[in-house]
Design a protein around this motif. Sequence first.
Motif, PDB file in Angstrom:
ATOM      1  N   THR A  48       0.834  -1.207   0.000  1.00 50.38           N
ATOM      2  CA  THR A  48       0.000   0.000   0.000  1.00 50.38           C
ATOM      3  C   THR A  48       0.868   1.256   0.000  1.00 50.38           C
ATOM      4  O   THR A  48       2.045   1.221   0.361  1.00 50.38           O
ATOM      5  CB  THR A  48      -0.922   0.065   1.234  1.00 50.38           C
ATOM      6  OG1 THR A  48      -0.125   0.051   2.418  1.00 50.38           O
ATOM      7  CG2 THR A  48      -1.919  -1.073   1.257  1.00 50.38           C
TER       8      THR A  48
ATOM      9  N   ASN B 112      -1.488  -1.264  -3.959  1.00 51.40           N
ATOM     10  CA  ASN B 112      -0.793  -1.171  -5.225  1.00 51.40           C
ATOM     11  C   ASN B 112       0.204  -2.308  -5.341  1.00 51.40           C
ATOM     12  O   ASN B 112       0.824  -2.707  -4.358  1.00 51.40           O
ATOM     13  CB  ASN B 112      -0.080   0.176  -5.354  1.00 51.40           C
ATOM     14  CG  ASN B 112       0.517   0.376  -6.727  1.00 51.40           C
ATOM     15  OD1 ASN B 112       1.705   0.192  -6.918  1.00 51.40           O
ATOM     16  ND2 ASN B 112      -0.319   0.717  -7.687  1.00 51.40           N
ATOM     17  N   ASP B 113       0.358  -2.801  -6.576  1.00 48.72           N
ATOM     18  CA  ASP B 113       1.275  -3.917  -6.819  1.00 48.72           C
ATOM     19  C   ASP B 113       2.691  -3.460  -7.172  1.00 48.72           C
ATOM     20  O   ASP B 113       3.541  -4.261  -7.499  1.00 48.72           O
ATOM     21  CB  ASP B 113       0.724  -4.819  -7.923  1.00 48.72           C
ATOM     22  CG  ASP B 113       0.523  -4.079  -9.235  1.00 48.72           C
ATOM     23  OD1 ASP B 113       1.024  -2.953  -9.389  1.00 48.72           O
ATOM     24  OD2 ASP B 113      -0.146  -4.640 -10.122  1.00 48.72           O
ATOM     25  N   ARG B 114       2.944  -2.139  -7.140  1.00 47.49           N
ATOM     26  CA  ARG B 114       4.257  -1.533  -7.324  1.00 47.49           C
ATOM     27  C   ARG B 114       4.768  -1.558  -8.764  1.00 47.49           C
ATOM     28  O   ARG B 114       5.882  -1.131  -9.021  1.00 47.49           O
ATOM     29  CB  ARG B 114       5.296  -2.154  -6.389  1.00 47.49           C
ATOM     30  CG  ARG B 114       4.841  -2.156  -4.946  1.00 47.49           C
ATOM     31  CD  ARG B 114       5.922  -2.566  -4.012  1.00 47.49           C
ATOM     32  NE  ARG B 114       6.914  -1.525  -3.875  1.00 47.49           N
ATOM     33  CZ  ARG B 114       6.807  -0.478  -3.070  1.00 47.49           C
ATOM     34  NH1 ARG B 114       5.742  -0.332  -2.342  1.00 47.49           N
ATOM     35  NH2 ARG B 114       7.753   0.418  -2.983  1.00 47.49           N
TER      36      ARG B 114
ATOM     37  N   ASN C  94       1.312   0.710 -13.351  1.00 49.37           N
ATOM     38  CA  ASN C  94       0.085   0.670 -12.560  1.00 49.37           C
ATOM     39  C   ASN C  94       0.297   1.483 -11.284  1.00 49.37           C
ATOM     40  O   ASN C  94       0.459   0.938 -10.209  1.00 49.37           O
ATOM     41  CB  ASN C  94      -0.288  -0.781 -12.218  1.00 49.37           C
ATOM     42  CG  ASN C  94      -1.569  -0.860 -11.424  1.00 49.37           C
ATOM     43  OD1 ASN C  94      -2.471  -0.059 -11.602  1.00 49.37           O
ATOM     44  ND2 ASN C  94      -1.649  -1.819 -10.518  1.00 49.37           N
ATOM     45  N   LEU C  95       0.319   2.800 -11.417  1.00 49.13           N
ATOM     46  CA  LEU C  95       0.604   3.669 -10.277  1.00 49.13           C
ATOM     47  C   LEU C  95      -0.555   3.672  -9.282  1.00 49.13           C
ATOM     48  O   LEU C  95      -1.716   3.557  -9.671  1.00 49.13           O
ATOM     49  CB  LEU C  95       0.852   5.105 -10.762  1.00 49.13           C
ATOM     50  CG  LEU C  95       2.032   5.302 -11.703  1.00 49.13           C
ATOM     51  CD1 LEU C  95       2.122   6.767 -12.120  1.00 49.13           C
ATOM     52  CD2 LEU C  95       3.332   4.840 -11.082  1.00 49.13           C
ATOM     53  N   PRO C  96      -0.238   3.833  -7.982  1.00 48.40           N
ATOM     54  CA  PRO C  96      -1.321   4.019  -7.011  1.00 48.40           C
ATOM     55  C   PRO C  96      -2.086   5.283  -7.380  1.00 48.40           C
ATOM     56  O   PRO C  96      -1.489   6.284  -7.763  1.00 48.40           O
ATOM     57  CB  PRO C  96      -0.591   4.166  -5.674  1.00 48.40           C
ATOM     58  CG  PRO C  96       0.833   4.429  -6.006  1.00 48.40           C
ATOM     59  CD  PRO C  96       1.082   3.935  -7.379  1.00 48.40           C
ATOM     60  N   SER C  97      -3.406   5.234  -7.273  1.00 47.53           N
ATOM     61  CA  SER C  97      -4.233   6.324  -7.780  1.00 47.53           C
ATOM     62  C   SER C  97      -5.177   6.853  -6.700  1.00 47.53           C
ATOM     63  O   SER C  97      -5.818   6.077  -5.999  1.00 47.53           O
ATOM     64  CB  SER C  97      -5.030   5.815  -8.980  1.00 47.53           C
ATOM     65  OG  SER C  97      -5.747   6.849  -9.575  1.00 47.53           O
TER      66      SER C  97
ATOM     67  N   VAL D  60       2.580   8.567  -7.187  1.00 47.90           N
ATOM     68  CA  VAL D  60       1.146   8.507  -6.910  1.00 47.90           C
ATOM     69  C   VAL D  60       0.443   9.313  -7.996  1.00 47.90           C
ATOM     70  O   VAL D  60       0.778  10.469  -8.232  1.00 47.90           O
ATOM     71  CB  VAL D  60       0.812   9.084  -5.512  1.00 47.90           C
ATOM     72  CG1 VAL D  60      -0.695   9.141  -5.299  1.00 47.90           C
ATOM     73  CG2 VAL D  60       1.492   8.264  -4.426  1.00 47.90           C
TER      74      VAL D  60
END
Length: 166
Positions: free
Chosen positions: A71, A95-97, A101-104, A128
């Motif tokens: 996270t 988030n999978d890092r 696929n950025l944390p949003s 982010v």
Amino acid sequence: MEELITRIHALLIAQFGEQVATIESSGLQPALVVDPALLPQVCLLLRDHADTYFDFLSCISAVDDGIEAGTFTVVYHLASIPYNYQLTLKVVVPNDRRLDNLPSVPSVSGVWRTADWHEREAFDLMGVYFEGHPDLRRILLPEDWEGYPLRKDYEEAEMYHGIAIK
């Protein structure tokens, strides 16, 4: 401070329901952990409500909670200048890092203009992504920089455009 956060939590529950936020008491100061989907609406209410009037966003910080946690946490420091209140909001996003696929998190730049550059800094250094931000691009690093240097798994490059950086 505990009384204030309890009152604000009750106000948010009355407006948005039980799922809106939880109170986090650990740490140096209590915080409200807000549902990311409701963040912009919560911030608008906190800014505009006569009992809160959080008219100033002083800081946004992004925290890499670690590879094992999976996270990222975005922390918002709010102030009500007329009432002399301060409040910390947090949003935790899984988030999978992967860099594709950025944390949003929804942007609050439409609520407080100061969020514009704070969100850009969190994007630039932590990766982010702020949905709905009007100009989300790097602010400190060059546009072609690879990776996000404040992440715990960041691997520092040895060269940038043929220039040694170590």
